[in-house]
Scaffold this motif. Structure first.
Motif, PDB file in Angstrom:
ATOM      1  N   LEU A 152       0.867  -1.304  -0.088  1.00  0.00           N
ATOM      2  CA  LEU A 152       0.140  -0.036   0.083  1.00  0.00           C
ATOM      3  C   LEU A 152       0.784   1.330  -0.024  1.00  0.00           C
ATOM      4  N   LYS A 153       1.947   1.225   0.773  1.00  0.00           N
ATOM      5  CA  LYS A 153       2.905   2.319   1.029  1.00  0.00           C
ATOM      6  C   LYS A 153       3.355   2.537  -0.516  1.00  0.00           C
ATOM      7  N   VAL A 154       3.715   1.473  -1.183  1.00  0.00           N
ATOM      8  CA  VAL A 154       4.574   1.662  -2.245  1.00  0.00           C
ATOM      9  C   VAL A 154       3.682   2.213  -3.558  1.00  0.00           C
ATOM     10  N   ASN A 155       2.447   1.998  -3.271  1.00  0.00           N
ATOM     11  CA  ASN A 155       1.403   2.289  -4.309  1.00  0.00           C
ATOM     12  C   ASN A 155       0.441   3.780  -3.890  1.00  0.00           C
ATOM     13  N   ASN A 156       1.707   4.457  -2.976  1.00  0.00           N
ATOM     14  CA  ASN A 156       0.883   5.711  -2.174  1.00  0.00           C
ATOM     15  C   ASN A 156      -0.462   5.737  -2.014  1.00  0.00           C
ATOM     16  N   GLY A 157      -0.912   4.544  -1.242  1.00  0.00           N
ATOM     17  CA  GLY A 157      -2.274   4.458  -0.674  1.00  0.00           C
ATOM     18  C   GLY A 157      -3.282   4.054  -1.544  1.00  0.00           C
ATOM     19  N   ASN A 158      -3.053   3.948  -2.701  1.00  0.00           N
ATOM     20  CA  ASN A 158      -4.008   3.288  -3.822  1.00  0.00           C
ATOM     21  C   ASN A 158      -4.525   2.265  -3.537  1.00  0.00           C
ATOM     22  N   ILE A 159      -5.578   1.877  -3.211  1.00  0.00           N
ATOM     23  CA  ILE A 159      -6.171   0.729  -2.828  1.00  0.00           C
ATOM     24  C   ILE A 159      -6.316  -0.098  -4.208  1.00  0.00           C
ATOM     25  N   SER A 160      -6.825   0.440  -5.259  1.00  0.00           N
ATOM     26  CA  SER A 160      -7.198  -0.371  -6.488  1.00  0.00           C
ATOM     27  C   SER A 160      -5.850  -1.036  -6.756  1.00  0.00           C
ATOM     28  N   ALA A 161      -4.905  -0.123  -6.925  1.00  0.00           N
ATOM     29  CA  ALA A 161      -3.395  -0.488  -7.523  1.00  0.00           C
ATOM     30  C   ALA A 161      -2.805  -1.721  -6.539  1.00  0.00           C
ATOM     31  N   THR A 162      -2.959  -1.506  -5.296  1.00  0.00           N
ATOM     32  CA  THR A 162      -2.564  -2.408  -4.150  1.00  0.00           C
ATOM     33  C   THR A 162      -3.502  -3.643  -4.357  1.00  0.00           C
ATOM     34  N   ALA A 163      -4.609  -3.734  -4.420  1.00  0.00           N
ATOM     35  CA  ALA A 163      -5.359  -5.037  -4.792  1.00  0.00           C
ATOM     36  C   ALA A 163      -4.939  -5.735  -5.901  1.00  0.00           C
ATOM     37  N   ARG A 164      -4.777  -4.835  -7.163  1.00  0.00           N
ATOM     38  CA  ARG A 164      -4.363  -5.472  -8.268  1.00  0.00           C
ATOM     39  C   ARG A 164      -2.966  -6.295  -8.086  1.00  0.00           C
ATOM     40  N   GLN A 165      -1.871  -5.356  -7.526  1.00  0.00           N
ATOM     41  CA  GLN A 165      -0.542  -6.088  -7.215  1.00  0.00           C
ATOM     42  C   GLN A 165      -0.574  -7.329  -6.157  1.00  0.00           C
ATOM     43  N   LEU A 166      -1.717  -7.295  -5.369  1.00  0.00           N
ATOM     44  CA  LEU A 166      -1.632  -8.365  -4.528  1.00  0.00           C
ATOM     45  C   LEU A 166      -2.526  -9.574  -4.829  1.00  0.00           C
ATOM     46  N   SER A 167      -3.140  -9.379  -6.103  1.00  0.00           N
ATOM     47  CA  SER A 167      -3.945 -10.162  -6.849  1.00  0.00           C
ATOM     48  C   SER A 167      -5.291 -10.621  -5.918  1.00  0.00           C
ATOM     49  N   MET A 168      -5.888  -9.450  -5.456  1.00  0.00           N
ATOM     50  CA  MET A 168      -6.978  -9.745  -4.374  1.00  0.00           C
ATOM     51  C   MET A 168      -8.044  -8.601  -4.863  1.00  0.00           C
ATOM     52  N   HIS A 169      -9.081  -9.082  -4.606  1.00  0.00           N
ATOM     53  CA  HIS A 169     -10.300  -8.113  -4.989  1.00  0.00           C
ATOM     54  C   HIS A 169     -10.420  -6.808  -4.078  1.00  0.00           C
ATOM     55  N   ARG A 170     -10.646  -5.563  -4.565  1.00  0.00           N
ATOM     56  CA  ARG A 170     -10.494  -4.526  -3.904  1.00  0.00           C
ATOM     57  C   ARG A 170     -11.264  -4.393  -2.534  1.00  0.00           C
ATOM     58  N   ARG A 171     -12.551  -4.927  -2.659  1.00  0.00           N
ATOM     59  CA  ARG A 171     -13.445  -5.116  -1.293  1.00  0.00           C
ATOM     60  C   ARG A 171     -12.689  -6.053  -0.234  1.00  0.00           C
ATOM     61  N   THR A 172     -11.895  -7.020  -0.744  1.00  0.00           N
ATOM     62  CA  THR A 172     -11.531  -8.048   0.319  1.00  0.00           C
ATOM     63  C   THR A 172     -10.216  -7.210   0.928  1.00  0.00           C
ATOM     64  N   LEU A 173      -9.509  -6.485   0.086  1.00  0.00           N
ATOM     65  CA  LEU A 173      -8.310  -5.635   0.632  1.00  0.00           C
ATOM     66  C   LEU A 173      -8.894  -4.758   1.716  1.00  0.00           C
ATOM     67  N   GLN A 174      -9.979  -3.980   1.413  1.00  0.00           N
ATOM     68  CA  GLN A 174     -10.642  -3.038   2.135  1.00  0.00           C
ATOM     69  C   GLN A 174     -11.119  -3.550   3.692  1.00  0.00           C
ATOM     70  N   ARG A 175     -11.683  -4.747   3.387  1.00  0.00           N
ATOM     71  CA  ARG A 175     -12.035  -5.512   4.602  1.00  0.00           C
ATOM     72  C   ARG A 175     -10.838  -5.866   5.458  1.00  0.00           C
ATOM     73  N   LYS A 176      -9.870  -6.349   4.878  1.00  0.00           N
ATOM     74  CA  LYS A 176      -8.677  -6.656   5.432  1.00  0.00           C
ATOM     75  C   LYS A 176      -7.829  -5.479   6.239  1.00  0.00           C
ATOM     76  N   LEU A 177      -8.063  -4.293   5.460  1.00  0.00           N
ATOM     77  CA  LEU A 177      -7.458  -3.051   6.081  1.00  0.00           C
ATOM     78  C   LEU A 177      -8.048  -2.688   7.305  1.00  0.00           C
TER      79      LEU A 177
END
Length: 186
Positions: A152-177
């Motif tokens: 998330l830090k590498v992607n400057n807080g961008n949830i969508s870019a972070t989710a793509r990089q982690l191969s994770m759905h954006r909503r799943t990432l938001q729940r984990k955060l």
């Protein structure tokens, strides 16, 4: 500020991101290092033989190769060199692996010049990840949390870019955060 007197200290930077490698080279040359860049694993070993550097900054991910695989050969060739593994995807397990293989330190990218200089020259600056190895036993959820935070830090807080990089759905990432795992002391 760290500026060398007399003989310049040799630093090898092994980084496949050419722009980053050149930036780091300029930064370190301003502090008195003689810097050599290489961009592949095979070039790294050749550069170690040719230049015999005192310090090695080694990227963990080199195109399709792992920098971890280079630690032992570099350590065998350069017994006294200080080897620092750099990665954009920090985790406790890779920090442990790097240290076990012979790295002297492990830092998460991006890293500022002063931290880099302190780590190379003083050896006093241990990364948070390495300190945590000695102080805390982490659960899988805690390791995952730290990895997510780093990406998330590498992607400057961008949830969508972070989710793509982690191969994770954006909503799943938001729940984990939303759920930060509790720290578990050993």
């Amino acid at each position: 500020m760290y500026v060398m007197e007399g003989n310049m200290r040799k630093l090898l930077i092994v980084e496949d991101d050419i722009a980053l490698a050149k930036t780091m080279k300029r930064r370190m040359e301003k502090h008195g290092f003689e810097v050599f860049n290489c961009f592949t694993a095979s070039d790294a070993l050749l550069a170690c033989h040719r230049y015999m550097p005192e310090y090695v900054l080694l990227d963990m991910k080199l195109e399709n190769e792992s920098g971890l695989a280079l630690i032992k050969p570099i350590r065998n060739l350069l017994l006294e060199a200080k080897i620092v593994l750099l990665t954009g995807f920090a985790s406790i397990s890779t920090a442990v692996d790097a240290i076990k293989l012979g790295a002297d330190n492990y830092l998460a990218k991006p890293v500022d010049t002063q931290t880099l200089l302190s780590t190379l020259l003083d050896g006093n600056c241990m990364p948070i990840e390495t300190q945590a190895i000695e102080e805390t036993v982490l659960s899988a959820e805690q390791v995952e949390w730290q990895h997510i935070q780093q990406v998330l830090k590498v992607n400057n807080g961008n949830i969508s870019a972070t989710a793509r990089q982690l191969s994770m759905h954006r909503r799943t990432l938001q729940r984990k955060l939303q759920k930060k795992p509790a720290t578990q002391k050993a």
